[in-house]
Design an enzyme around this catalytic site. Structure first.
Site, short mmCIF file in Angstrom:
data_model
loop_
_atom_site.label_atom_id
_atom_site.label_comp_id
_atom_site.label_asym_id
_atom_site.label_seq_id
_atom_site.Cartn_x
_atom_site.Cartn_y
_atom_site.Cartn_z
N GLU A 153 0.37 -4.54 6.80
CA GLU A 153 0.26 -3.15 6.32
C GLU A 153 -0.94 -2.94 5.39
O GLU A 153 -0.80 -2.42 4.28
CB GLU A 153 1.57 -2.72 5.65
CG GLU A 153 2.77 -2.87 6.58
CD GLU A 153 4.10 -2.40 5.98
OE1 GLU A 153 4.14 -2.07 4.80
OE2 GLU A 153 5.09 -2.38 6.73
N ASN A 180 -0.44 -7.33 11.01
CA ASN A 180 0.76 -6.59 11.43
C ASN A 180 0.77 -5.24 10.72
O ASN A 180 0.38 -5.14 9.56
CB ASN A 180 1.97 -7.42 11.01
CG ASN A 180 3.30 -6.95 11.56
OD1 ASN A 180 3.42 -6.73 12.76
ND2 ASN A 180 4.29 -6.80 10.69
N HIS A 213 8.49 0.69 14.33
CA HIS A 213 9.65 1.36 13.73
C HIS A 213 9.58 2.81 14.21
O HIS A 213 8.92 3.65 13.61
CB HIS A 213 9.60 1.27 12.21
CG HIS A 213 9.77 -0.12 11.70
ND1 HIS A 213 10.94 -0.82 11.82
CD2 HIS A 213 8.89 -0.95 11.07
CE1 HIS A 213 10.80 -2.03 11.28
NE2 HIS A 213 9.56 -2.14 10.83
N GLU A 273 8.66 -5.49 15.16
CA GLU A 273 9.79 -5.03 14.33
C GLU A 273 10.48 -3.83 14.98
O GLU A 273 10.86 -2.87 14.30
CB GLU A 273 9.30 -4.67 12.92
CG GLU A 273 8.60 -5.83 12.22
CD GLU A 273 8.12 -5.51 10.81
OE1 GLU A 273 8.58 -4.52 10.21
OE2 GLU A 273 7.27 -6.27 10.30
N ASP A 318 12.59 -1.00 16.12
CA ASP A 318 13.86 -0.29 16.01
C ASP A 318 13.60 1.19 16.28
O ASP A 318 12.47 1.66 16.11
CB ASP A 318 14.63 -0.53 14.70
CG ASP A 318 13.84 -0.32 13.43
OD1 ASP A 318 12.84 0.41 13.46
OD2 ASP A 318 14.25 -0.87 12.39
C1 XIL Z 1 12.32 -4.63 5.32
C2 XIL Z 1 13.66 -5.32 5.42
O1 XIL Z 1 14.24 -5.00 6.66
C3 XIL Z 1 14.57 -4.89 4.29
O2 XIL Z 1 15.77 -5.65 4.29
C4 XIL Z 1 13.86 -5.05 2.95
O3 XIL Z 1 14.68 -4.51 1.93
C5 XIL Z 1 12.53 -4.34 2.98
O4 XIL Z 1 11.75 -4.83 4.05
N1 XIL Z 1 7.85 -3.53 7.51
C6 XIL Z 1 7.94 -4.89 7.37
C7 XIL Z 1 9.25 -5.51 7.08
O5 XIL Z 1 6.95 -5.59 7.59
O6 XIL Z 1 9.13 -6.69 6.32
C8 XIL Z 1 10.19 -4.56 6.42
O7 XIL Z 1 11.46 -5.19 6.28
C9 XIL Z 1 10.28 -3.27 7.19
C10 XIL Z 1 8.94 -2.61 7.26
#
Ligand code: XIL
Length: 566
Positions: free
Chosen positions: A169, A210, A246, A275, A277
């Protein structure tokens, strides 16, 4: 576990060695019944056939404590990312003070289940402790270098750990660099440095950048594209780009995802969905479920269409444990299983997109018969019941237990793939009630049976019990020898006979045995003592062994060894 010390120099050898590790650990992991999933070929089997991984973000608590979570985790996925356990605040909360328990737990689970691990994440502006954030430039560079050397170095020799998110990020939505404490202190130099230090710590791991909101072609993903191109032109070891994905049904699916993945692939990097979802505005409805399922289909199809896309990690798998409701008010239900570990339409969509043909069966199995108790001792009871029937096949039973002869609550104490179960660890002279329910291959659950009440014996010298532990002596592509199976009288008085039961994976057959008489029914094998080794004094033990043939290349071995008397 301490990572294996052997240095392995290329990824193909890493995977070969991973398979070998799995064989050794197979008996250490108790056999669990089939996942309460759709009647479907597991996602990992389908994805592997397409040359992709399918993974999940692992949360350490349920991984340690919930059998249902573990069952799906090991059955459906061949890749794992630590949801939080490898982040800076989890691993090095204060300077040079390290905690690896969560990270090791996940790596050990992955090794035991032939899963590859993606390390997440080395350099991120969140979940990094305050002591790092306040450092000056020189000290911050040193801290980054040390952190990477130690954390990446710890798993560099572990065959399961194949890749790392090095930076996470780094961009704003408009494509400018995020003015994080990293950037404010070091400028963009920290990015190239972090990649070089990660390469030094593990020359074999794929090193990734990422980010989120980079799934489609937009200002942010174009900034990422330009950065990756420029870093690689400077020989900075960027091997891979992670697209977090996401997504939310209310914002639409990024329809140019495939095209975006392709332009990155043309830079010569691996791409991966890291990641995934897909959240909805809660509560769920069947229409929202259907839209979400379509988005999952689209995401899988985008990866399948791009050869350089190595696979997909879903950010969890059950809605019971998802970061979404905590992060996005009034949104949730973003994953492929519901809070009760039942597969959602999104699961069916992913399975189908990977080439599966999951059933849409909704018919529950018939109610199992009332359990019948036998072999009651001061600490255990054997239960058996009339099997359920089902149109798509019964995959197993849940065994529920309540305390006393009335009242209390029934909670699940185990699962069985057969119509019998041995419950151990009970208190002497104590009443319990047992019920069972059946699951079918589509995840449908039957009504619970009537209850049987069991009172354990008083113990104090009258009890006899036994235990069995099995060791794989040798194995080859198409078979293995289990020797010894050690049978120990764990009770307080002599026993005059014993019966060990265990489960064979599908396609395995016993080809020989010694020091016991084996009979096979379905996948269940019952080993009865021979005439000369049935009598065991309290604490005494004996052994038997057997040989199995299995399909070429199958790495599984027999499991779930339990002993009963006589
Ligand atoms: C999130 C986790 O899912 C949570 O449990 C934690 O509180 C915060 O981080 N981008 C990322 C992940 O790269 O590491 C994040 O994970 C979600 C967003």
């Amino acid at each position: 576990m301490t990572p294996p010390r052997v240095r392995i120099r290329d990824t193909r050898r890493r995977l070969a060695s991973l398979a070998a590790l799995t064989l050794v650990s197979a008996l250490a992991v108790p056999a669990l019944s089939a996942a309460p999933a759709a009647a479907a070929t597991p996602l990992r089997t389908l994805a592997a056939a397409k040359g992709k991984f399918i993974g999940f973000a692992a949360a350490t608590n349920p991984l340690a404590n919930e059998a249902a979570y573990r069952t799906i985790a090991q059955t459906e996925f061949n890749q794992v990312t630590a949801e939080n356990a490898m982040k800076w605040e989890s691993t090095e909360p204060s300077d040079n003070s390290w905690t690896f328990s969560g990270a090791d737990q996940i790596v050990d689970f992955a090794v035991a289940n032939s899963q590859q691990v993606h390390g997440h994440t080395l350099i991120w502006h969140q979940q990094t402790p305050g002591w790092v954030q306040g450092l000056g430039a020189t000290a911050m560079r040193t801290a980054i270098q040390d952190h990477i050397a130690t954390l990446v170095g710890r798993y560099a020799d572990n065959a399961a750990l194949v890749s790392w998110d090095v930076v996470n990020e780094v961009f704003n939505e408009d494509g400018t660099f995020r003015t994080s404490f990293w950037y404010n202190t070091l400028g963009q130099s920290y990015i190239a440095d972090a990649f070089r230090w990660a390469r030094a710590a593990d020359p074999n791991a794929k090193l990734c950048i990422n980010d989120y909101n980079v799934e489609g072609v937009n200002a942010k993903s174009t900034a990422m594209y330009n950065l990756v191109q420029s870093l690689r032109a400077q020989n900075v070891p960027v091997d891979c780009v992670g697209f977090q994905s996401h997504l939310a049904t209310q914002y639409g699916f990024p329809s140019d995802m495939r095209q975006n993945l392709e332009r990155f692939a043309a830079l010569g990097v691996e791409v991966r969905i890291t990641e995934l979802d897909i959240r909805i505005q809660t509560p769920r409805t069947s229409a929202k479920d259907a839209t979400q399922a379509q988005y999952y289909t689209n995401a899988v199809n985008a990866c399948l269409a791009v050869p350089a896309c190595s696979g997909i990690t879903i950010w969890g798998f059950t809605d019971k444990y998802s970061w979404v409701p905590d992060t996005f008010p009034s949104e949730g239900a973003a994953l492929i299983y519901d809070e009760n570990y039942q597969a959602k339409p999104a699961y069916t969509a992913v399975n189908t997109a990977f080439g599966g043909t999951p059933t849409t069966d909704t018919q529950a199995p018939t109610t199992p018969g009332t359990p019948v108790a036998s072999g009651i001792t001061s600490s255990s009871v054997n239960l058996s019941w009339t099997a359920s029937t089902d149109n798509v096949g019964v995959t197993g039973y849940d065994i529920l237990r309540a305390p006393g002869t009335s009242g209390g609550t029934f909670t699940q104490v185990g699962t069985s793939t057969t119509a019998s179960f041995s419950n151990t660890g009970l208190s002497a002279n104590t009443a319990y009630r047992y019920q069972v329910r059946a699951r079918d291959a589509a995840g449908n659950v039957s009504a619970v049976s009537s209850a049987v009440t069991v009172t354990t014996t008083t113990g104090g010298g009258t009890g006899g019990g036994c235990g069995a532990t099995a060791t794989v002596q040798t194995q080859w592509q198409t078979g293995y020898v289990i020797e010894p199976v050690r049978v120990t009288n764990s009770g307080t008085s002599a026993i005059s006979g014993w019966t060990v039961t265990f489960t064979l994976p599908a396609g395995h057959t016993v080809t020989g045995s010694w020091n016991a008489t084996l009979t096979t029914s379905g996948q269940t094998v019952t080993a009865r003592n021979a005439a000369y080794n049935g009598s065991l004094g309290a604490g005494a033990s004996t052994t038997f062994g057997f040989q199995v043939s299995r399909p070429n290349g199958d790495t599984a071995t027999a499991s779930g060894f339990t002993c009963a008397t006589p």
